[in-house]
Write an enzyme that holds these catalytic residues in place. Structure first.
Site, short mmCIF file in Angstrom:
data_model
loop_
_atom_site.label_atom_id
_atom_site.label_comp_id
_atom_site.label_asym_id
_atom_site.label_seq_id
_atom_site.Cartn_x
_atom_site.Cartn_y
_atom_site.Cartn_z
N GLY A 178 69.00 -39.00 -79.90
CA GLY A 178 68.06 -37.86 -80.15
C GLY A 178 68.01 -36.82 -78.87
N GLY A 213 73.88 -38.84 -79.09
CA GLY A 213 73.83 -37.42 -78.45
C GLY A 213 75.03 -36.72 -79.32
N LYS A 249 68.35 -49.79 -89.90
CA LYS A 249 67.85 -50.21 -88.84
C LYS A 249 66.95 -51.19 -88.78
CE LYS A 249 68.91 -45.92 -86.06
NZ LYS A 249 70.41 -46.28 -85.56
#
EC number: 4.3.3.6
Lengths: 305, 189
Positions: free
Chosen positions: A164, A225, A92
């Site tokens: 998260g 999620g 990332k």
């Protein structure tokens, strides 16, 4: 027929073309990409059947818990993960942080995720991704956002979800929104596409291409999620080409087994008996956090535009 | 996979997705597409498809392997993961990710025996063939650059494999070569 990818003008072998960038993501379709923070986790992911790993310093759940500015990972850490597995390694960079992306490219990372999970470096511009040989994946919550990222050179899109949390609801909303907007475009007449392009804030040619083919010109994964095999299978049934799992695996009770179960459920997403079978005895899922209870300024999916 | 289906349907072939042994049994020919060879082999093993695949390929099922599919058809793999399994069938040694990481992925013309004009090869984290046994026909080698001379397409009997992705780019000539292998063996015309 895609309009955007161009045949190289030369007879010589050419790197960094749209076709090899987008084609790389095509090869990951139907698979699971897992967040890992150590070489050991990367090996667990590879053994479980991940098609790629995402190397980062902290999984989103920890970024959320610990706060502060979140940046691209230490090159040593990325090197150690590249050395430990043979599957592709992604990493990332912050939104707009083109130097972090340059660094990741120089390390030999296979895909850069310009990610809202990290703290944005530029609140106006995303990275000009055409300047790179390494392909980029970007998050999107709706079709306009996805098309703007593709215009900037993204070779793969993932719905954002809310990273998260272990709460799949935003991933569902974003995937339904993107695919619903594509279906709506396909139903429009040609002269209505001009206004559609204006409303989507995306280039007309790209909008017309999506309307004609009925899909994005790049692979569309889901993220944010996903914590259980059933979550992954649902996202696939909703139309995702594949699944990113962040905190869901290594924040759970039995990462190796859960990782393998999510891979199997993704492959056999349309077979409930198989999803049931792999869901047995997995132990604790990651502790969840309801998206509704997160104050809006702390929602990662609202970063990027 | 979608592009393989498009190329084959253009040539008048019917296609099905194979994930289970019973689906495999219904096929006259098989395409092993690109992807992650480690993941593909692991899933095939877990879901009881690896042994049926080995039996079918050894038993004469015409099979085309592209990129990761080439690795799966190799008898021997270099730079694989520990204990990496393959289906086998072609007497060759294949080196995984031989051209390097994704930034080294490339596209360019490939001269292929049996075709008048070069095909446009798309190489994505592609393997190459390190060596072949006496029964294997080399169909193409890399023309240019550091890897010049490396073998990137082969045929052995009813089996064919390419390092590159012939399905990308709307050219179905490589698939035509494969279909020409299949037709004489097909149960229905």
């Amino acid at each position: 027929m895609t309009q955007t990818p161009q045949q190289p003008a030369t007879d010589q072998p050419t790197t960094g073309t749209d076709r090899v960038k987008r084609g790389m993501a095509e090869m990951l379709k139907g698979g699971v990409i897992m967040d890992v923070v150590t070489a050991e986790q990367a090996r667990i992911a590879e053994d479980a059947g991940a098609v790629a790993v995402m190397a980062l310093e902290r999984v989103p759940a920890d970024i959320r818990a610990q706060g502060g500015v979140s940046r691209a990972s230490d090159p040593d850490m990325i090197d150690s993960i590249i050395d430990s597995v043979s599957i592709p390694v992604m990493a990332k960079a912050r939104i707009g942080h083109f130097v972090e992306a340059q660094v990741l490219q120089s390390l030999g990372v296979d895909y850069v995720d310009e990610s809202e999970v990290l703290t944005p470096a530029d609140y106006a511009n995303h990275i000009d991704k055409w300047q790179f040989d390494v392909p980029f994946v970007c998050g999107a919550t709706n079709l306009g956002e996805a098309l703007r990222r593709i215009t900037e050179g993204a070779a793969m899109i993932r719905s954002k979800g809310e990273a998260g949390t272990g709460d799949v609801s935003n991933a569902v909303t974003h995937m339904r929104t993107i695919l619903g907007e594509i279906r709506r475009l396909s139903a429009l007449s040609k002269d209505e596409l001009y206004v559609a392009a204006k409303e989507l804030q995306a280039p007309y040619d790209l909008v017309a291409e999506v309307a004609e083919r009925g899909s994005l010109p790049v692979v569309l994964f889901t993220a944010g999620g996903i914590a259980t095999p059933a979550d992954a299978a649902m996202m696939m049934q909703l139309g995702a080409d594949g699944v990113f799992v962040g905190s869901g695996i290594f924040k759970s009770g039995n990462p190796a087994q859960r990782a393998e179960a999510i891979v199997k459920a993704t492959t056999f997403h349309d077979d409930p008996a198989m999803v049931a079978k792999v869901s047995r005895g997995l132990g604790e899922a990651m502790v969840g956090l309801n998206v509704d209870e997160i104050p809006a300024p702390h929602r990662l999916s609202e970063r990027g535009w | 996979m979608r592009e393989h289906v498009a190329a084959l349907e253009l040539l008048g072939c019917a296609t099905v997705r194979v994930r289970r042994p019973e689906e495999l049994a219904a096929c006259d020919a098989l395409v092993l597409p690109g992807g992650e060879s480690t993941t593909m082999a692991r899933l095939a093993h877990t879901f009881g498809l690896l042994e049926p695949l080995r039996a079918a390929v050894a038993g004469g099922l015409p099979t085309l392997g592209t990129c990761a599919g080439m690795i799966l058809l190799a008898e021997r793999v270099l730079d694989g993961v520990e204990g990496q399994e393959t289906i086998g069938g072609i007497d060759m040694t294949v080196r995984r990710n031989a051209f390097g990481r994704q930034v080294a992925s490339f596209e360019g013309p490939v001269t292929m025996s049996g075709l008048d004009e070069p095909v446009h090869g798309v190489f994505i984290r592609a393997p190459w063939v390190e060596e072949v046994g006496p029964g294997v026909e080399v169909l193409a080698r890399v023309d240019h650059g550091e890897a010049a001379g490396r073998i990137v397409a082969v045929r052995e009997g009813h089996l064919m494999a390419t390092s590159f992705h012939p399905e990308v780019g709307g050219d179905s000539r490589v698939h035509q070569l494969f279909v020409d292998l299949v037709r004489p063996r097909s149960r229905v015309e």
